[in-house]
Structures are given as structure tokens and as C-alpha cells.
Design a protein around this motif. Structure first.
Motif, PDB file in Angstrom:
ATOM      1  N   ASP A  42      -3.860  -7.087   2.904  1.00 47.29           N
ATOM      2  CA  ASP A  42      -4.304  -5.456   3.985  1.00 47.29           C
ATOM      3  C   ASP A  42      -4.820  -4.957   2.370  1.00 47.29           C
ATOM      4  O   ASP A  42      -6.009  -4.174   2.708  1.00 47.29           O
ATOM      5  CB  ASP A  42      -3.325  -4.629   4.237  1.00 47.29           C
ATOM      6  CG  ASP A  42      -2.561  -5.428   5.207  1.00 47.29           C
ATOM      7  OD1 ASP A  42      -3.474  -5.849   6.597  1.00 47.29           O
ATOM      8  OD2 ASP A  42      -1.176  -4.884   6.012  1.00 47.29           O
ATOM      9  N   LYS A  43      -4.108  -5.334   0.908  1.00 43.65           N
ATOM     10  CA  LYS A  43      -5.122  -4.091  -0.419  1.00 43.65           C
ATOM     11  C   LYS A  43      -4.434  -4.946  -1.429  1.00 43.65           C
ATOM     12  O   LYS A  43      -3.898  -6.037  -1.045  1.00 43.65           O
ATOM     13  CB  LYS A  43      -4.293  -2.946  -0.308  1.00 43.65           C
ATOM     14  CG  LYS A  43      -4.895  -2.484  -1.302  1.00 43.65           C
ATOM     15  CD  LYS A  43      -4.769  -0.729  -1.324  1.00 43.65           C
ATOM     16  CE  LYS A  43      -4.699   0.002   0.135  1.00 43.65           C
ATOM     17  NZ  LYS A  43      -4.623   1.436   0.374  1.00 43.65           N
ATOM     18  N   GLU A  94     -10.648  -3.200   0.166  1.00 42.51           N
ATOM     19  CA  GLU A  94      -9.895  -2.328   0.217  1.00 42.51           C
ATOM     20  C   GLU A  94      -9.025  -3.426  -0.923  1.00 42.51           C
ATOM     21  O   GLU A  94      -7.891  -3.904  -1.443  1.00 42.51           O
ATOM     22  CB  GLU A  94      -8.943  -4.486   0.926  1.00 42.51           C
ATOM     23  CG  GLU A  94     -10.242  -5.326   0.240  1.00 42.51           C
ATOM     24  CD  GLU A  94     -10.990  -5.753   0.829  1.00 42.51           C
ATOM     25  OE1 GLU A  94     -11.882  -7.111   1.820  1.00 42.51           O
ATOM     26  OE2 GLU A  94     -12.279  -5.035   0.946  1.00 42.51           O
ATOM     27  N   GLU A 140       2.652  -2.010   1.053  1.00 40.99           N
ATOM     28  CA  GLU A 140       2.729  -2.996   2.111  1.00 40.99           C
ATOM     29  C   GLU A 140       4.414  -3.343   1.576  1.00 40.99           C
ATOM     30  O   GLU A 140       4.898  -3.456   0.958  1.00 40.99           O
ATOM     31  CB  GLU A 140       2.290  -3.727   1.830  1.00 40.99           C
ATOM     32  CG  GLU A 140       0.535  -3.334   2.177  1.00 40.99           C
ATOM     33  CD  GLU A 140       0.092  -2.389   1.125  1.00 40.99           C
ATOM     34  OE1 GLU A 140      -1.407  -1.418   0.995  1.00 40.99           O
ATOM     35  OE2 GLU A 140       0.044  -2.424   0.058  1.00 40.99           O
TER      36      GLU A 140
END
Length: 311
Positions: free
Chosen positions: A22-23, A52, A77
């Protein structure tokens, strides 16, 4: 801060595993005495193409362990994947696969079993430690420990030991009795002729950066400026090393140069970097000349890496 390593790393990221996380949290450390402003600004602009990637830009040298300590607590996360600039991913699906070991299969840690702990601790807990490159952790587990990535001295009953940079993290984690899935590291050590490889499409080329020609290292400046006085200890080390059975010191520099030539070959000519590109190539040649490195070793190792990565 090496713009060519960065561009190569992002090229592989774009081709193989973008979208599987996600990042990305990272630091870009570029010493102004090595990386001029125009090149640094190009690196900043390049990373802006990846929304991202959350990057902190530093115009100074900083050891990776300090960056690890500053970045890891920022991660929100549920799964944390640790990767360094000398770790390259060249296969699709595997980062997602190992994240799912934690998210779907109940594992707390996915990592290589890497000897960082003293034998007394290994005997007690049955784990040697974890390599931080290509390792995955449940974030809730990391939040329970002291995220100090620096070396540390520990004491248990009748025993005291000095731990390496990720040893303290490993030592704390194993005391939480985590469920561990061990995964091969695909590590190329100081002597690149020694290495075991798994089906995982990733590779850890150790000491490619900070220990030798990294942009945080004084050595890069010394080779660039042909500072023979500062380099004399390295030259003498290699002379002694050549009489030994492993030739580890020489191979470290052969490896660092070979990887960079592979990266330059892959990226092609980079006229947009102006004189810095020519200076960079000149520094690689200076390294070969000053240390008396064998060009055939460099060429053969470059081709070896090219085959491993599948370029």
C-alpha cells in the motif's frame, strides 16, 4: 542518494511489484559533497511520480539503522516489509504472497533465519535471529518492542553479549514467542562466489552500498578524487587479502563496481545528469585502477547478476 541505484530500484519496482504494497516509507540521504543540487532535485522529482512512496529527503549522510528507527514507527499498515537499497525484487506476486502469510495464515514473522544472537540465546529460544532485508512483520508485534536498530549489549543470567545492528530487534521479538515462517534470503555475501538461492525472485547484494562505494561513504570521494593517501589502507588490505584463501576484501569492491556497471548498462546513457554521469563512470574506473581490480572478474560477475535478475 545514488541516483542510478535509485532509478534501477524503481525500474524493478515498477515492473514487478508495484501495487503489492500500500505504501513505501523511505529516506533519501544525499551528501551535498557527493551529489550536486541538480542531481538531488532530479531524484526528488523522480520519487514524486510515485504517490505511494513517502520519502524524507536528507542532505546529509545517515546510517541506515537511524533511518530504520525513524521510519518504522511511522508505518500504520498491519504488515511491515523491511527492504534495503541493496535488495532487489524481480518477480511478480511474491511480496503479496509473503504479506498474506501474516494477514491470512496467522504468522507473525516471515524472515530469513540469520545468525545475530549468541549461542546461549539460540539454545534457549531455538532461533538465531532475523535478517532485516526481505523480512515481514506483524505491525502489532513491532509496537511491543523497542525499535532501536543500533548495536546493543545484553545481559542474561551468567551471560553478556554484544549484538549487531538488528540483533536487539531479533532478541526482543523472539521473547514474544512469535509464529515464524522462515524464508530464504538469497544473499550474496562478501565473497559473491558463495551463495544459495531459492525460487524467490529477489536478491540481497550485501555491502554493495554503505561499506564500499555508497554515497554516504568517504570512499566514494576518495576514489573520485584519486586520494591515494586515504585509500592506501584499502590497497594494503587487498594485497594481504590476495595471499589468503578467500580474497574477501577485493571481492567486496569487485561486487560494488560490477553491480554499478550492470545498473548503468540497464539504464543506458543518462545525458540528463550532465557532468555527474561522466564523473560517476570515471570514479568506477578509478576504483579499478587504484585497487588493481581484475576487469575479467568484474565483467563475469556483472553477467552473473544479469542472469540471476533476468535482465
Amino acid at each position: 542518494g545514488d541516483p542510478f541505484v535509485l532509478e534501477f530500484w524503481l525500474k524493478l519496482y515498477e515492473a514487478f511489484w508495484r501495487g503489492e504494497v500500500d505504501k513505501i516509507y523511505c529516506d533519501l540521504c544525499a551528501s551535498p559533497e557527493i551529489v550536486p543540487d541538480n542531481v538531488f532535485n532530479m531524484e526528488v522529482d523522480l520519487l514524486k511520480k510515485y504517490p505511494e512512496i513517502k520519502c524524507t529527503f536528507l542532505r546529509r549522510k545517515q546510517v541506515p539503522e537511524i533511518s530504520n528507527m525513524q521510519i518504522t514507527p511511522q508505518v500504520k499498515e498491519t504488515t511491515v516489509f523491511l527492504l534495503e537499497s541493496d535488495g532487489f525484487v524481480f518477480g511478480k506476486g511474491q511480496i503479496d504472497k509473503y504479506c498474506r502469510k501474516i494477514e491470512d495464515e496467522g504468522f507473525d514473522i516471515v524472515a530469513a533465519d540469520y545468525r545475530l544472537l549468541p549461542q546461549e540465546i539460540i539454545d534457549k529460544y531455538g532461533v538465531t535471529g532475523f535478517m532485516r532485508n526481505f523480512s515481514f512483520y506483524k505491525n502489532s508485534l513491532l509496537k511491543q518492542i523497542d525499535l532501536d536498530f543500533l548495536p546493543r549489549t545484553i545481559s542474561e543470567t551468567g551471560m553478556s553479549a554484544d549484538l549487531d545492528c538488528f540483533g536487539w530487534i531479533s532478541y526482543q521479538l523472539i521473547q514474544l514467542n512469535p509464529k515464524i515462517f522462515f524464508v530464504p534470503q538469497n544473499e550474496i555475501t562478501a565473497n559473491p562466489r558463495i551463495g544459495m538461492f531459492s525460487e524467490n525472485k529477489w536478491i540481497h547484494i550485501r555491502q554493495m552500498n554503505s561499506s564500499n562505494l555508497g554515497f554516504g561513504a568517504v570512499l566514494f570521494n576518495s576514489f573520485r578524487d584519486k586520494d591515494i593517501i586515504k585509500l592506501e589502507p584499502i590497497v594494503n588490505q587487498i594485497k594481504v587479502d590476495r595471499d589468503g584463501p578467500h580474497q574477501v576484501v577485493e571481492w567486496q569492491f569487485v561486487k560494488a563496481v560490477a553491480v554499478r556497471y550492470l545498473i548503468l548498462d540497464t539504464l543506458g546513457d543518462k545525458p540528463e545528469y550532465g557532468g555527474f554521469y561522466d564523473e560517476y563512470k570515471s570514479t568506477l574506473q578509478n576504483t579499478i585502477d587504484i585497487l588493481g581490480l581484475n576487469p575479467w572478474k568484474i565483467q563475469s560477475l556483472k553477467q552473473y547478476y544479469k542472469g540471476v535478475i533476468g535482465l
